[in-house]
Design a protein around this motif. Structure first.
Motif, PDB file in Angstrom:
ATOM      1  N   TRP A 211      43.184 -46.624  -0.918  1.00  0.00           N
ATOM      2  CA  TRP A 211      43.943 -47.694  -1.560  1.00  0.00           C
ATOM      3  C   TRP A 211      45.335 -47.808  -0.922  1.00  0.00           C
ATOM      4  O   TRP A 211      45.796 -46.905  -0.235  1.00  0.00           O
ATOM      5  N   LYS A 212      45.967 -48.945  -1.171  1.00  0.00           N
ATOM      6  CA  LYS A 212      47.356 -49.146  -0.766  1.00  0.00           C
ATOM      7  C   LYS A 212      47.997 -50.168  -1.686  1.00  0.00           C
ATOM      8  O   LYS A 212      47.312 -50.962  -2.335  1.00  0.00           O
ATOM      9  N   ASN A 213      49.317 -50.132  -1.734  1.00  0.00           N
ATOM     10  CA  ASN A 213      50.068 -51.026  -2.611  1.00  0.00           C
ATOM     11  C   ASN A 213      51.400 -51.390  -1.979  1.00  0.00           C
ATOM     12  O   ASN A 213      52.059 -50.549  -1.371  1.00  0.00           O
ATOM     13  N   ASP A 214      51.776 -52.668  -2.105  1.00  0.00           N
ATOM     14  CA  ASP A 214      53.104 -53.143  -1.726  1.00  0.00           C
ATOM     15  C   ASP A 214      53.768 -53.733  -2.959  1.00  0.00           C
ATOM     16  O   ASP A 214      53.195 -54.624  -3.601  1.00  0.00           O
ATOM     17  N   VAL A 247      36.124 -50.222  -2.444  1.00  0.00           N
ATOM     18  CA  VAL A 247      35.200 -49.883  -3.524  1.00  0.00           C
ATOM     19  C   VAL A 247      33.821 -49.503  -3.011  1.00  0.00           C
ATOM     20  O   VAL A 247      32.922 -49.214  -3.805  1.00  0.00           O
ATOM     21  N   ALA A 248      33.622 -49.520  -1.690  1.00  0.00           N
ATOM     22  CA  ALA A 248      32.351 -49.122  -1.095  1.00  0.00           C
ATOM     23  C   ALA A 248      32.640 -48.467   0.248  1.00  0.00           C
ATOM     24  O   ALA A 248      33.691 -48.722   0.859  1.00  0.00           O
ATOM     25  N   PRO A 249      31.745 -47.616   0.746  1.00  0.00           N
ATOM     26  CA  PRO A 249      31.990 -46.929   2.020  1.00  0.00           C
ATOM     27  C   PRO A 249      32.171 -47.924   3.165  1.00  0.00           C
ATOM     28  O   PRO A 249      31.604 -49.018   3.169  1.00  0.00           O
ATOM     29  N   GLY A 250      32.948 -47.490   4.149  1.00  0.00           N
ATOM     30  CA  GLY A 250      33.173 -48.333   5.312  1.00  0.00           C
ATOM     31  C   GLY A 250      33.891 -49.611   4.936  1.00  0.00           C
ATOM     32  O   GLY A 250      34.842 -49.613   4.167  1.00  0.00           O
ATOM     33  N   LYS A 251      33.396 -50.733   5.481  1.00  0.00           N
ATOM     34  CA  LYS A 251      34.006 -52.031   5.223  1.00  0.00           C
ATOM     35  C   LYS A 251      33.162 -52.889   4.305  1.00  0.00           C
ATOM     36  O   LYS A 251      33.386 -54.092   4.183  1.00  0.00           O
ATOM     37  N   ALA A 252      32.201 -52.300   3.607  1.00  0.00           N
ATOM     38  CA  ALA A 252      31.233 -53.090   2.847  1.00  0.00           C
ATOM     39  C   ALA A 252      31.866 -53.872   1.710  1.00  0.00           C
ATOM     40  O   ALA A 252      31.482 -55.019   1.444  1.00  0.00           O
ATOM     41  N   ALA A 253      32.837 -53.292   1.013  1.00  0.00           N
ATOM     42  CA  ALA A 253      33.429 -53.994  -0.126  1.00  0.00           C
ATOM     43  C   ALA A 253      34.818 -53.453  -0.417  1.00  0.00           C
ATOM     44  O   ALA A 253      35.015 -52.239  -0.528  1.00  0.00           O
ATOM     45  N   SER A 254      35.773 -54.363  -0.537  1.00  0.00           N
ATOM     46  CA  SER A 254      37.131 -54.020  -0.944  1.00  0.00           C
ATOM     47  C   SER A 254      37.622 -55.070  -1.927  1.00  0.00           C
ATOM     48  O   SER A 254      37.111 -56.199  -1.958  1.00  0.00           O
ATOM     49  N   ARG A 284      41.047 -60.817  -4.909  1.00  0.00           N
ATOM     50  CA  ARG A 284      40.325 -61.136  -3.689  1.00  0.00           C
ATOM     51  C   ARG A 284      39.275 -60.068  -3.445  1.00  0.00           C
ATOM     52  O   ARG A 284      39.587 -58.870  -3.459  1.00  0.00           O
ATOM     53  N   ALA A 285      38.031 -60.474  -3.263  1.00  0.00           N
ATOM     54  CA  ALA A 285      36.947 -59.565  -2.901  1.00  0.00           C
ATOM     55  C   ALA A 285      36.523 -59.897  -1.474  1.00  0.00           C
ATOM     56  O   ALA A 285      36.350 -61.068  -1.127  1.00  0.00           O
ATOM     57  N   PHE A 286      36.346 -58.875  -0.653  1.00  0.00           N
ATOM     58  CA  PHE A 286      35.991 -59.123   0.738  1.00  0.00           C
ATOM     59  C   PHE A 286      35.254 -57.921   1.309  1.00  0.00           C
ATOM     60  O   PHE A 286      35.332 -56.798   0.790  1.00  0.00           O
ATOM     61  N   GLY A 287      34.499 -58.163   2.378  1.00  0.00           N
ATOM     62  CA  GLY A 287      33.771 -57.079   3.009  1.00  0.00           C
ATOM     63  C   GLY A 287      32.992 -57.536   4.224  1.00  0.00           C
ATOM     64  O   GLY A 287      32.870 -58.729   4.510  1.00  0.00           O
ATOM     65  N   GLU A 288      32.453 -56.548   4.934  1.00  0.00           N
ATOM     66  CA  GLU A 288      31.660 -56.790   6.133  1.00  0.00           C
ATOM     67  C   GLU A 288      30.496 -55.810   6.136  1.00  0.00           C
ATOM     68  O   GLU A 288      30.686 -54.593   6.019  1.00  0.00           O
TER      69      GLU A 288
END
Length: 476
Positions: A211-214, A247-254, A284-288
């Motif tokens: 995680w990260k926060n600004d 929220v998932a391993p790798g880049k699947a879901a953030s 925002r939900a995003f992933g690859e």
């Protein structure tokens, strides 16, 4: 063109292409024991230059000739890093805006951007980052002011202190700085315009394993055309907090969750005007995925006040992309979309026009014809990237979300007022862009766009618009 400006342009162009074509012999670096350091590949340059870290050059020899500028040892734990960017950008637009009888039929302008920065690291935990820039717009008097032109100023000047506590990385920055959040859809460095977007902020960035926060608070500088005159504007405030969680391993879901606040001293929406305090809540939900499928979805809600009226606005945005398999893997096909609210009821004491804060204005195209508010848009596209060559082709279709509200153009001014047309369909914008990265330092880009006038354009007196732009960038 004035003779002084002509001479300055010739000089800048000569220096620009001289740097681009003249090799620099890098000295052979030695380690502390007197042996030759091993070569290290140079990393790619970042859009936010202060994110670059060249401390690795203390222990290895870089293979880039500019590395002698990127790491200059000063004392134990301290070093200086110097860099810059020079960009020539030419734009041709015909006609300008809606081309009523009194408007210029065409616009031909050359933008010149020169940036230099110095990153002074006192210690691995303390640094001072400073950047100066000169920005010229030649050939179009209407562009000879920010964000087209600014004679000389300091886009960035901040102190940074970093550390770590219980596994959490902590970075504190105070001063003038660029900032991009998330996908840069709502807060960006605005690289497409000649003068980039800066903020005067106190900012804390925290980061963990997943995680990260600004979190930040500050003001938006008032841009002036002169020399070192972009003073902080305490009447224009900006603050917020932005979280990102894997929220998932790798880049699947953030997942991103954010709150952004904006205070502007004087705005006008139809018959309502006054001080605006606007609060934006968003996710925002995003992933690859391993299959080459990528997705991104935004949801936003806005509240607050304008004068004595309340704000109630909303926005949805997203995109889907699929990389093709096998021999077609350099190709991606996709679609983007936006649904951003407009104000459908005058005189009800509520403002429903969505405000996109500090958007990436070249999100649709290098020609930011329509501002992202009060619209529905869908943008099918195809992207190609292989080695040093990239290309994108697509067409964006624009409708008004509320025909009772205006069509807006950057930086948010009414473009087609509701009284000029009641047609929902605004325009279709076809674009083709090409990019070539000749070296790590030198890149070339070009784009052609054609705006097909829809009923809203035509009823307001407009016609089709042609745009051509090309820009050459040298970064070091």
């Amino acid at each position: 063109m004035r003779p002084a400006r002509t001479s300055a342009l010739v000089l800048a162009t000569g220096v620009f292409f001289g740097l681009a074509t003249t090799p620099i012999s890098a000295p052979r670096a030695q380690d502390v024991h007197g042996g030759e350091r091993t070569a290290a590949p140079a990393p790619r340059y970042q859009s936010l230059r202060y994110l670059e870290d060249y401390s690795y050059l203390a222990h290895t020899r870089g293979d880039d000739p500019f590395d002698r500028l990127k790491y200059v040892p000063l004392w134990p734990g301290g070093h200086l890093s110097i860099g810059g960017q020079h960009r020539l950008r030419y734009e041709y637009l015909a006609p300008v805006d809606l081309a009523p009888a009194s408007a210029e039929p065409r616009e031909s302008v050359l933008f010149v951007r020169n940036l230099l920065h110095a990153d002074l690291v006192f210690h691995r935990q303390i640094r001072l980052f400073a950047q100066i820039g000169s920005f010229e717009a030649l050939g179009a008097p209407a562009r000879d002011e920010p964000p087209g032109a600014n004679l000389l100023d300091a886009p960035q000047f901040f102190l940074e202190i970093r550390g770590k506590a219980r596994g959490v990385g902590i970075v504190a920055r105070a001063g003038r700085q660029e900032m991009s959040l998330g996908s840069t859809r709502w807060v960006s460095a605005r690289d497409g315009t000649n003068v980039r977007q800066s903020f005067d902020l106190a900012r804390i960035s925290l980061s963990g394993r997943t995680w990260k926060n600004d979190t930040f608070f500050g003001t938006v500088p008032a841009l002036e055309r002169g020399v070192f005159d972009d003073a902080p504007s305490f009447q224009s405030k900006f603050w917020g907090t932005y979280f990102t969680l894997a929220v998932a391993p790798g880049k699947a879901a953030s997942l991103d969750a954010f709150y952004l606040g904006r205070d502007r001293p004087d705005v006008t929406y139809r018959e309502i005007s006054g001080r605006e305090v606007r609060h934006t809540l968003g996710v925002r939900a995003f992933g690859e995925l391993a299959s080459g499928f990528e997705y991104i979805v935004h949801g936003l809600f806005q509240g607050g006040t304008v004068g004595d009226a309340s704000i109630l606005a909303w926005g949805f945005a997203g995109g889907l992309w699929q990389r093709l398999p096998g021999a077609f893997s350099p190709l991606r096909i996709g679609v983007r979309w936006d649904a951003l609210s407009g104000d459908s009821r005058a005189g009800d004491g509520t403002v429903s026009t969505f405000h996109p804060l500090f958007p990436n204005q070249t999100f649709f195209s290098a020609l930011p014809a329509i501002y992202p508010t009060n619209l529905y848009e869908v943008h099918p596209l195809m992207q190609f990237e292989r080695g040093t060559v990239s290309a994108e082709a697509g067409c964006t279709f624009f409708w008004r979300q509320a025909v009772e509200d205006a069509v807006y153009q950057p930086p948010g001014a009414p473009f087609i007022r509701a009284t000029e047309s009641r047609a929902p369909f605004t325009a279709a914008q076809m674009s083709l862009s090409l990019g070539y990265r000749a070296t790590r330092h030198l890149s070339f880009n070009a784009e052609y766009s054609h705006v097909f006038a829809g009923p809203a354009y035509v009823e307001a007196g407009g016609t089709d618009v042609d745009f051509f732009g090309t820009w050459t960038t040298f970064t070091y």
